[in-house]
Design a protein around this motif. Structure first.
Motif, PDB file in Angstrom:
ATOM      1  N   LYS A 176      -9.295  97.784 -77.634  1.00 15.56           N
ATOM      2  CA  LYS A 176      -9.904  97.062 -76.518  1.00 15.56           C
ATOM      3  C   LYS A 176      -9.971  95.557 -76.760  1.00 15.56           C
ATOM      4  CE  LYS A 176     -14.633  97.855 -78.094  1.00 15.56           C
ATOM      5  NZ  LYS A 176     -15.144  96.534 -78.369  1.00 15.56           N
ATOM      6  N   ASP A 177      -9.800  95.104 -78.008  1.00 19.09           N
ATOM      7  CA  ASP A 177      -9.843  93.683 -78.326  1.00 19.09           C
ATOM      8  C   ASP A 177      -8.476  93.012 -78.205  1.00 19.09           C
ATOM      9  OD1 ASP A 177     -12.533  93.958 -78.850  1.00 19.09           O
ATOM     10  OD2 ASP A 177     -12.238  94.258 -81.008  1.00 19.09           O
ATOM     11  N   LEU A 178      -7.436  93.792 -77.961  1.00 16.75           N
ATOM     12  CA  LEU A 178      -6.078  93.266 -77.858  1.00 16.75           C
ATOM     13  C   LEU A 178      -5.565  93.431 -76.432  1.00 16.75           C
ATOM     14  CD1 LEU A 178      -4.663  94.933 -81.082  1.00 16.75           C
ATOM     15  CD2 LEU A 178      -5.381  92.577 -80.847  1.00 16.75           C
ATOM     16  N   VAL A 179      -4.512  92.685 -76.099  1.00 12.65           N
ATOM     17  CA  VAL A 179      -3.850  92.843 -74.812  1.00 12.65           C
ATOM     18  C   VAL A 179      -2.441  93.362 -75.079  1.00 12.65           C
ATOM     19  CG1 VAL A 179      -2.993  90.465 -74.678  1.00 12.65           C
ATOM     20  CG2 VAL A 179      -3.388  91.748 -72.593  1.00 12.65           C
ATOM     21  N   ARG A 180      -1.964  94.246 -74.214  1.00 11.38           N
ATOM     22  CA  ARG A 180      -0.668  94.889 -74.418  1.00 11.38           C
ATOM     23  C   ARG A 180       0.359  94.284 -73.464  1.00 11.38           C
ATOM     24  NH1 ARG A 180       1.371 100.509 -72.629  1.00 11.38           N
ATOM     25  NH2 ARG A 180       2.889 101.021 -74.233  1.00 11.38           N
ATOM     26  N   VAL A 227       9.337  93.017 -67.951  1.00 10.44           N
ATOM     27  CA  VAL A 227       8.233  92.806 -68.883  1.00 10.44           C
ATOM     28  C   VAL A 227       6.975  92.506 -68.079  1.00 10.44           C
ATOM     29  CG1 VAL A 227       7.387  91.403 -70.798  1.00 10.44           C
ATOM     30  CG2 VAL A 227       9.805  91.939 -70.635  1.00 10.44           C
ATOM     31  N   ILE A 228       5.879  93.216 -68.391  1.00 16.47           N
ATOM     32  CA  ILE A 228       4.608  93.011 -67.694  1.00 16.47           C
ATOM     33  C   ILE A 228       3.465  92.974 -68.699  1.00 16.47           C
ATOM     34  CG2 ILE A 228       5.326  94.069 -65.500  1.00 16.47           C
ATOM     35  CD1 ILE A 228       3.875  96.620 -66.379  1.00 16.47           C
ATOM     36  N   GLU A 257      14.303  89.542 -73.701  1.00 17.29           N
ATOM     37  CA  GLU A 257      13.777  88.185 -73.570  1.00 17.29           C
ATOM     38  C   GLU A 257      12.551  88.186 -72.663  1.00 17.29           C
ATOM     39  OE1 GLU A 257      15.267  83.816 -72.098  1.00 17.29           O
ATOM     40  OE2 GLU A 257      16.728  85.224 -72.919  1.00 17.29           O
ATOM     41  N   VAL A 258      11.445  87.665 -73.166  1.00 16.63           N
ATOM     42  CA  VAL A 258      10.190  87.638 -72.417  1.00 16.63           C
ATOM     43  C   VAL A 258      10.152  86.345 -71.603  1.00 16.63           C
ATOM     44  CG1 VAL A 258       7.680  87.606 -72.608  1.00 16.63           C
ATOM     45  CG2 VAL A 258       9.026  88.994 -74.181  1.00 16.63           C
ATOM     46  N   PRO A 259       9.976  86.441 -70.260  1.00 13.55           N
ATOM     47  CA  PRO A 259       9.932  85.227 -69.429  1.00 13.55           C
ATOM     48  C   PRO A 259       8.670  84.401 -69.684  1.00 13.55           C
ATOM     49  CG  PRO A 259       9.730  87.218 -68.081  1.00 13.55           C
ATOM     50  CD  PRO A 259       9.919  87.658 -69.492  1.00 13.55           C
ATOM     51  N   LEU A 260       8.738  83.108 -69.379  1.00 16.02           N
ATOM     52  CA  LEU A 260       7.607  82.201 -69.583  1.00 16.02           C
ATOM     53  C   LEU A 260       6.406  82.585 -68.724  1.00 16.02           C
ATOM     54  CD1 LEU A 260       9.361  78.722 -69.831  1.00 16.02           C
ATOM     55  CD2 LEU A 260       8.218  79.992 -71.634  1.00 16.02           C
ATOM     56  N   GLU A 291       2.250  82.535 -69.462  1.00 18.18           N
ATOM     57  CA  GLU A 291       1.290  81.886 -68.570  1.00 18.18           C
ATOM     58  C   GLU A 291       0.223  82.879 -68.115  1.00 18.18           C
ATOM     59  OE1 GLU A 291       1.164  78.635 -68.083  1.00 18.18           O
ATOM     60  OE2 GLU A 291       2.911  78.482 -69.378  1.00 18.18           O
ATOM     61  N   GLU A 292       0.628  84.124 -67.831  1.00 14.94           N
ATOM     62  CA  GLU A 292      -0.324  85.143 -67.430  1.00 14.94           C
ATOM     63  C   GLU A 292      -1.296  85.476 -68.575  1.00 14.94           C
ATOM     64  OE1 GLU A 292      -0.308  89.676 -65.623  1.00 14.94           O
ATOM     65  OE2 GLU A 292       1.564  88.528 -65.638  1.00 14.94           O
ATOM     66  N   LEU A 293      -0.779  85.505 -69.796  1.00 14.38           N
ATOM     67  CA  LEU A 293      -1.645  85.747 -70.958  1.00 14.38           C
ATOM     68  C   LEU A 293      -2.664  84.625 -71.128  1.00 14.38           C
ATOM     69  CD1 LEU A 293       0.993  87.041 -73.526  1.00 14.38           C
ATOM     70  CD2 LEU A 293      -0.919  88.346 -72.602  1.00 14.38           C
ATOM     71  N   LYS A 294      -2.213  83.372 -70.914  1.00 12.92           N
ATOM     72  CA  LYS A 294      -3.125  82.228 -71.021  1.00 12.92           C
ATOM     73  C   LYS A 294      -4.184  82.289 -69.926  1.00 12.92           C
ATOM     74  CE  LYS A 294       0.066  79.086 -73.280  1.00 12.92           C
ATOM     75  NZ  LYS A 294       0.883  77.883 -73.157  1.00 12.92           N
ATOM     76  N   SER A 295      -3.806  82.770 -68.744  1.00 10.58           N
ATOM     77  CA  SER A 295      -4.792  82.866 -67.659  1.00 10.58           C
ATOM     78  C   SER A 295      -5.825  83.933 -67.941  1.00 10.58           C
ATOM     79  CB  SER A 295      -4.093  83.115 -66.322  1.00 10.58           C
ATOM     80  OG  SER A 295      -3.586  84.429 -66.270  1.00 10.58           O
TER      81      SER A 295
END
Length: 86
Positions: A21-25, A34-35, A72-75, A79-83
């Motif tokens: 629960k402390d990590l994001v997948r 990639v999502i 390849e993971v898109p930028l 950005e979504e992870l930072k949000s």
């Protein structure tokens, strides 16, 4: 009384074992897209990251998610992870 087992996962950047629960997948779906999986239950190959700005920037710099997901993971994903931090 039986003690409930806590699922542990490893961050692909820090190699630190944390509770799930402390990590994001981040998931590569069977279709190849990639999502970010906030539920932790999406179908596909997944990689876990700690939710901190340093870890996300390091993942973007050394392309660890690209290697872990074998695509390849898109930028936009970074950005979504930072949000999610906010």
């Amino acid at each position: 009384m039986k003690v409930k087992k806590i699922p542990m996962r490893t961050c692909v950047i820090t190699r630190e074992k944390c509770e799930k629960k402390d990590l994001v997948r981040v998931v590569r779906t069977p279709e190849g897209s990639v999502i970010v999986d906030v539920t932790g239950k999406q179908n596909g190959k997944g990689a876990y990251l700690k939710l901190s700005l340093e870890v996300i920037e390091k993942a973007m710099k050394n392309k660890a998610l690209d290697r872990a997901l074998e695509v390849e993971v898109p930028l936009e994903i970074y950005e979504e992870l930072k949000s999610l931090l906010k």
